[in-house]
Scaffold this motif. Structure first.
Motif, PDB file in Angstrom:
ATOM      1  N   ARG A   1       0.830  -1.208   0.000  1.00  0.00           N
ATOM      2  CA  ARG A   1       0.000   0.000   0.000  1.00  0.00           C
ATOM      3  C   ARG A   1       0.868   1.262   0.000  1.00  0.00           C
ATOM      4  O   ARG A   1       2.057   1.215   0.327  1.00  0.00           O
ATOM      5  N   THR A   2       0.262   2.368  -0.356  1.00  0.00           N
ATOM      6  CA  THR A   2       0.950   3.653  -0.248  1.00  0.00           C
ATOM      7  C   THR A   2       0.762   4.174   1.175  1.00  0.00           C
ATOM      8  O   THR A   2      -0.191   3.807   1.863  1.00  0.00           O
ATOM      9  N   LEU A   3       1.668   4.993   1.599  1.00  0.00           N
ATOM     10  CA  LEU A   3       1.552   5.603   2.923  1.00  0.00           C
ATOM     11  C   LEU A   3       0.551   6.751   2.862  1.00  0.00           C
ATOM     12  O   LEU A   3       0.419   7.422   1.837  1.00  0.00           O
ATOM     13  N   THR A   4      -0.132   6.975   3.969  1.00  0.00           N
ATOM     14  CA  THR A   4      -1.062   8.098   4.040  1.00  0.00           C
ATOM     15  C   THR A   4      -0.272   9.401   4.171  1.00  0.00           C
ATOM     16  O   THR A   4       0.919   9.394   4.487  1.00  0.00           O
ATOM     17  N   GLU A   5      -0.951  10.500   3.968  1.00  0.00           N
ATOM     18  CA  GLU A   5      -0.301  11.800   4.097  1.00  0.00           C
ATOM     19  C   GLU A   5       0.232  11.990   5.520  1.00  0.00           C
ATOM     20  O   GLU A   5       1.344  12.491   5.718  1.00  0.00           O
ATOM     21  N   ALA A   6      -0.538  11.565   6.519  1.00  0.00           N
ATOM     22  CA  ALA A   6      -0.092  11.693   7.912  1.00  0.00           C
ATOM     23  C   ALA A   6       1.164  10.858   8.160  1.00  0.00           C
ATOM     24  O   ALA A   6       2.078  11.298   8.877  1.00  0.00           O
ATOM     25  N   GLU A   7       1.228   9.660   7.578  1.00  0.00           N
ATOM     26  CA  GLU A   7       2.398   8.797   7.759  1.00  0.00           C
ATOM     27  C   GLU A   7       3.636   9.403   7.103  1.00  0.00           C
ATOM     28  O   GLU A   7       4.718   9.392   7.696  1.00  0.00           O
ATOM     29  N   THR A   8       3.483   9.943   5.909  1.00  0.00           N
ATOM     30  CA  THR A   8       4.645  10.546   5.237  1.00  0.00           C
ATOM     31  C   THR A   8       5.124  11.768   6.007  1.00  0.00           C
ATOM     32  O   THR A   8       6.321  11.965   6.185  1.00  0.00           O
ATOM     33  N   LYS A   9       4.192  12.564   6.494  1.00  0.00           N
ATOM     34  CA  LYS A   9       4.577  13.756   7.256  1.00  0.00           C
ATOM     35  C   LYS A   9       5.273  13.377   8.563  1.00  0.00           C
ATOM     36  O   LYS A   9       6.190  14.062   8.996  1.00  0.00           O
ATOM     37  N   SER A  10       4.872  12.268   9.173  1.00  0.00           N
ATOM     38  CA  SER A  10       5.517  11.866  10.428  1.00  0.00           C
ATOM     39  C   SER A  10       6.964  11.443  10.186  1.00  0.00           C
ATOM     40  O   SER A  10       7.835  11.717  11.017  1.00  0.00           O
ATOM     41  N   ILE A  11       7.237  10.814   9.060  1.00  0.00           N
ATOM     42  CA  ILE A  11       8.617  10.427   8.749  1.00  0.00           C
ATOM     43  C   ILE A  11       9.458  11.672   8.489  1.00  0.00           C
ATOM     44  O   ILE A  11      10.567  11.804   9.002  1.00  0.00           O
ATOM     45  N   VAL A  12       8.917  12.583   7.683  1.00  0.00           N
ATOM     46  CA  VAL A  12       9.660  13.809   7.384  1.00  0.00           C
ATOM     47  C   VAL A  12       9.938  14.582   8.664  1.00  0.00           C
ATOM     48  O   VAL A  12      11.074  15.006   8.908  1.00  0.00           O
ATOM     49  N   SER A  13       8.928  14.740   9.518  1.00  0.00           N
ATOM     50  CA  SER A  13       9.151  15.522  10.741  1.00  0.00           C
ATOM     51  C   SER A  13      10.155  14.841  11.672  1.00  0.00           C
ATOM     52  O   SER A  13      10.896  15.510  12.384  1.00  0.00           O
ATOM     53  N   ALA A  14      10.217  13.510  11.650  1.00  0.00           N
ATOM     54  CA  ALA A  14      11.161  12.788  12.499  1.00  0.00           C
ATOM     55  C   ALA A  14      12.594  12.891  11.990  1.00  0.00           C
ATOM     56  O   ALA A  14      13.532  12.877  12.782  1.00  0.00           O
ATOM     57  N   ALA A  15      12.768  12.999  10.683  1.00  0.00           N
ATOM     58  CA  ALA A  15      14.112  12.926  10.113  1.00  0.00           C
ATOM     59  C   ALA A  15      14.651  14.246   9.577  1.00  0.00           C
ATOM     60  O   ALA A  15      15.856  14.397   9.438  1.00  0.00           O
ATOM     61  N   ASP A  16      13.794  15.180   9.271  1.00  0.00           N
ATOM     62  CA  ASP A  16      14.196  16.416   8.605  1.00  0.00           C
ATOM     63  C   ASP A  16      14.781  17.411   9.605  1.00  0.00           C
ATOM     64  O   ASP A  16      14.141  18.377   9.995  1.00  0.00           O
ATOM     65  N   TYR A  17      16.014  17.166  10.010  1.00  0.00           N
ATOM     66  CA  TYR A  17      16.660  17.977  11.038  1.00  0.00           C
ATOM     67  C   TYR A  17      16.952  19.405  10.601  1.00  0.00           C
ATOM     68  O   TYR A  17      17.017  20.297  11.423  1.00  0.00           O
ATOM     69  N   ASP A  18      17.120  19.621   9.289  1.00  0.00           N
ATOM     70  CA  ASP A  18      17.409  20.979   8.828  1.00  0.00           C
ATOM     71  C   ASP A  18      16.171  21.705   8.301  1.00  0.00           C
ATOM     72  O   ASP A  18      16.264  22.795   7.760  1.00  0.00           O
ATOM     73  N   SER A  19      14.999  21.079   8.440  1.00  0.00           N
ATOM     74  CA  SER A  19      13.700  21.680   8.093  1.00  0.00           C
ATOM     75  C   SER A  19      13.592  22.150   6.647  1.00  0.00           C
ATOM     76  O   SER A  19      12.961  23.166   6.373  1.00  0.00           O
ATOM     77  N   ASP A  20      14.186  21.382   5.723  1.00  0.00           N
ATOM     78  CA  ASP A  20      14.068  21.757   4.317  1.00  0.00           C
ATOM     79  C   ASP A  20      12.956  20.980   3.602  1.00  0.00           C
ATOM     80  O   ASP A  20      12.781  21.097   2.393  1.00  0.00           O
ATOM     81  N   GLY A  21      12.203  20.166   4.347  1.00  0.00           N
ATOM     82  CA  GLY A  21      11.070  19.453   3.775  1.00  0.00           C
ATOM     83  C   GLY A  21      11.410  18.153   3.081  1.00  0.00           C
ATOM     84  O   GLY A  21      10.569  17.552   2.415  1.00  0.00           O
TER      85      GLY A  21
END
Length: 111
Positions: A76-96
């Motif tokens: 399955r594809t990830l939901t928008e909430a799931e993708t955003k949770s990964i980005v927020s967990a890993a995106d240390y420099d906040s570039d999206g």
């Protein structure tokens, strides 16, 4: 190189099965179940390169949507909430987006 040359096919299958329901994906649990947290930093970077479908040096939200499909075609594809949770967990420099170092830090912090 393929993901199954780094991770066990059985472990990958179990990790994907664990998060079949929408909004059930937990990146920490997924990385542990598929065995990625026990890999070397270089192996984690190798996995990053396989997940970076457009070879931009980053994994963007559009690529993350199809994250599970990179492990198992037809997943399955990830939901928008799931993708955003990964980005927020890993995106240390906040570039999206997630760079190789950010991905490695996120994965290895899950062990």
């Amino acid at each position: 190189m393929s993901l199954s040359s780094i991770l066990s096919a059985e472990a990958i299958e179990n990790a994907v099965k664990d998060c079949q329901a929408p909004d059930s994906f937990c990146y920490k649990k997924f990385f542990r179940l598929c065995g990625l947290t026990s890999k070397t930093p270089q192996e984690v970077k190798d996995v990053f390169r396989l997940l970076d479908e457009d070879n931009s040096g980053y994994i963007e939200e559009a690529e993350l949507k199809f994250f599970l499909q990179r492990f198992v075609p037809g997943a399955r594809t990830l939901t928008e909430a799931e993708t955003k949770s990964i980005v927020s967990a890993a995106d240390y420099d906040s570039d999206g987006r997630i760079g190789a170092e950010e991905f490695q830090t996120m994965v290895l912090s899950c062990s």
